[in-house]
Design a protein around this motif. Structure first.
Motif, mmCIF file in Angstrom:
data_model
loop_
_atom_site.group_PDB
_atom_site.id
_atom_site.type_symbol
_atom_site.label_atom_id
_atom_site.label_comp_id
_atom_site.label_asym_id
_atom_site.label_seq_id
_atom_site.Cartn_x
_atom_site.Cartn_y
_atom_site.Cartn_z
ATOM 1 N N ALA A 36 3.043 1.439 13.089
ATOM 2 C CA ALA A 36 3.720 1.303 14.382
ATOM 3 C C ALA A 36 4.773 2.398 14.476
ATOM 4 N N PHE A 37 4.984 2.863 15.668
ATOM 5 C CA PHE A 37 5.971 3.922 15.904
ATOM 6 C C PHE A 37 6.826 3.534 17.108
ATOM 7 N N LYS A 55 2.898 -0.952 8.197
ATOM 8 C CA LYS A 55 2.747 -2.403 8.253
ATOM 9 C C LYS A 55 2.364 -3.011 6.907
ATOM 10 N N ALA A 56 1.878 -2.176 5.992
ATOM 11 C CA ALA A 56 1.518 -2.697 4.673
ATOM 12 C C ALA A 56 2.745 -3.066 3.852
ATOM 13 N N VAL A 57 3.868 -2.469 4.174
ATOM 14 C CA VAL A 57 5.086 -2.720 3.390
ATOM 15 C C VAL A 57 6.204 -3.369 4.207
ATOM 16 N N LEU A 58 6.059 -3.410 5.537
ATOM 17 C CA LEU A 58 7.139 -3.957 6.362
ATOM 18 C C LEU A 58 6.571 -4.743 7.529
ATOM 19 N N VAL A 74 17.108 0.593 9.158
ATOM 20 C CA VAL A 74 17.484 1.157 7.862
ATOM 21 C C VAL A 74 16.229 1.798 7.279
ATOM 22 N N GLY A 75 16.354 3.032 6.828
ATOM 23 C CA GLY A 75 15.188 3.699 6.269
ATOM 24 C C GLY A 75 15.523 5.066 5.720
ATOM 25 N N THR A 76 14.481 5.784 5.319
ATOM 26 C CA THR A 76 14.651 7.122 4.744
ATOM 27 C C THR A 76 14.403 8.187 5.805
ATOM 28 N N ALA A 77 15.341 9.100 5.941
ATOM 29 C CA ALA A 77 15.172 10.209 6.878
ATOM 30 C C ALA A 77 14.244 11.248 6.265
ATOM 31 N N ILE A 87 12.549 8.622 10.787
ATOM 32 C CA ILE A 87 12.918 7.612 9.789
ATOM 33 C C ILE A 87 11.698 6.795 9.387
ATOM 34 N N ASN A 88 11.463 6.745 8.090
ATOM 35 C CA ASN A 88 10.487 5.806 7.549
ATOM 36 C C ASN A 88 11.228 4.492 7.295
ATOM 37 N N ALA A 89 10.902 3.492 8.108
ATOM 38 C CA ALA A 89 11.710 2.276 8.128
ATOM 39 C C ALA A 89 11.504 1.405 6.896
#
Length: 456
Positions: A36-37, A55-58, A74-77, A87-89
């Protein structure tokens, strides 16, 4: 809650590879089986930041993917499109849900439609850009004057005199409608101030008071005009920039006005490149070239008498007749600025009969040392003049207009105690924003436009 600005995360490579927290409103969303984006905007940037959800992890609440919803992410830029971060959420928290009838869907809405919802239109790209440019321009104005030794003064918003002498003012009263009083004098005598009070149409008269002590001052605040005018250039409440300069004659204040306008435009081009590019693409093709042309060329100066002759000899069929003594209309102003000069033009030395009482009378006895700055696409954005410093001439002008002399006693006194040549101008803040952004209606460059029949 602790978070970073979207603008900083988007553009600052120091955040790339690090965990970040941002908050904002969902502007677009796409959902698929595995990913999802959605794009988030918090108002700090015209560009949105993309949030990627695996979606496999969140597992994310569907409500957080709806347009208009407010969320914390919250995630990695990581570096994404156009060298901007996304951002990877790791966590998406729904702060405020937005129902399916949220009015701002993906389609592009007209400005007329958006005016029906001033509380939501600020979330569109257009008004995101408008309000940011407006903010930068306001700061530019203060910076310009402060760096040139002007003193910022706050003139009254409630006044007992009408600067323009036109009577198009809003009355301030604590009484309201009443059948108790036989005359208006009785009514106002019983009111809060003991006399009629109005919202100010201009801070000029009080600004002159300050300039006669401080030398160079400026005001920057709201003005109110009860003009029953429903045009793209008029609102009842607008913001007004009004410098007043002692020991300055008309050529001096013209030079100051041009220098200030160029400073503002140069600053916006430097600090809001994305916004100006957006306006160039969406609202006025060639806007950037127009603004660069403004800052790199001298403004034209044209005597009113020559302007009338130019219009009379143009061969154009104008709706409003042109003759010496007539007030120039928008169609006349646009012909001069757009078809003849293609740049800003100062029209000088207007007939005194169509200008305000306080303007310096020229030796010819027919004109005053006044100028209007006209710009292509908008018309007048500055009204300017040298002020009448001669006590007798000022009194004569006021008596000709049957003005109440006693209401201007302090102003007249300035001509008795160390009078000096002095000049000033009023810049309509919304009008210069229109010029810089290419927006064609003043209602679209102010947060809540106040017009005839509209107080929402």
């Amino acid at each position: 809650m602790k978070h970073l600005d979207v603008k900083d995360v988007l553009t600052n490579k120091e955040y790339t590879g690090k965990e970040v927290t941002v908050c904002g409103w969902v502007r677009t969303a796409r959902d698929s089986k595995n990913m999802a984006f959605f794009e988030l905007n918090d108002g700090t940037s015209l560009k949105h930041i993309q949030v990627v959800i695996d979606k496999a992890v969140l597992n994310v609440d569907d409500e957080a993917l709806k347009l208009g919803a407010s969320v914390k992410v919250v995630g990695t830029a990581v570096e994404g499109r156009q060298e901007l971060n996304e951002i990877n959420a790791k966590e998406v928290v729904l702060l405020g849900a937005s129902p399916a009838d949220y009015p701002l869907q993906k389609k592009r809405h007209t400005l007329e439609f958006l005016r029906t919802m001033p509380h939501l239109r600020t979330r569109t790209n257009t008004f995101n850009a408008v309000l940011r440019v407006r903010s930068v321009m306001a700061n530019s104005i203060h910076t310009y004057f402060q760096s040139h030794n002007y003193v910022y003064v706050n003139t009254p918003l409630i006044t007992g005199s009408d600067c323009e002498g036109a009577g198009e003012t809003f009355t301030v009263t604590t009484i309201g409608h009443s059948d108790k009083y036989k005359t208006s004098d009785e009514y106002y005598a019983d009111d809060f101030f003991g006399r009629r009070a109005t919202l100010s149409v201009s801070g000029q008269l009080e600004g002159e008071v300050a300039a006669m002590a401080m030398g160079k001052i400026y005001t920057f605040g709201p003005s109110f005009r009860a003009e029953n005018s429903n045009t793209p250039r008029h609102v009842a409440e607008f913001w007004h920039v009004e410098p007043e300069v002692a020991f300055a004659e008309l050529p001096d204040i013209i030079e100051i006005a041009e220098d200030m306008i160029k400073y503002i435009v140069r600053d916006v081009l430097e600090k809001c490149p994305e916004e100006i590019k957006f306006f160039d693409e969406r609202f006025e093709k060639g806007l950037i070239d127009k603004l660069n042309n403004l800052i790199n060329n001298d403004f034209a100066i044209l005597d009113y008498t020559d302007a009338v002759k130019m219009l009379e000899e143009s061969g154009k069929q104008f709706q409003y007749p042109v003759y010496w003594g007539a007030d120039l209309q928008t169609e006349h102003e646009r012909y001069i600025t757009e078809e003849v000069y293609n740049k800003p033009v100062f029209i000088t030395n207007y007939p005194k009969a169509i200008k305000s009482f306080y303007m310096k009378q020229n030796p010819d006895g027919k004109t005053v040392a006044a100028t209007d700055l006209l710009v292509p696409g908008v018309g007048e954005i500055i009204g300017c003049s040298e002020r009448e410093a001669d006590y007798d001439k000022l009194m004569a002008a006021m008596k000709e207009r049957n003005m109440k002399i006693e209401e201007y006693a302090d102003y007249i006194d300035l001509r008795r105690f160390g009078s000096v040549p002095h000049s000033g101008f009023g810049l309509g803040f919304e009008r210069i924003i229109m010029y810089v952004t290419g927006m064609t209606n003043i209602r679209d460059v102010i947060l809540y436009p106040r017009t005839v029949g509209n107080i929402r």
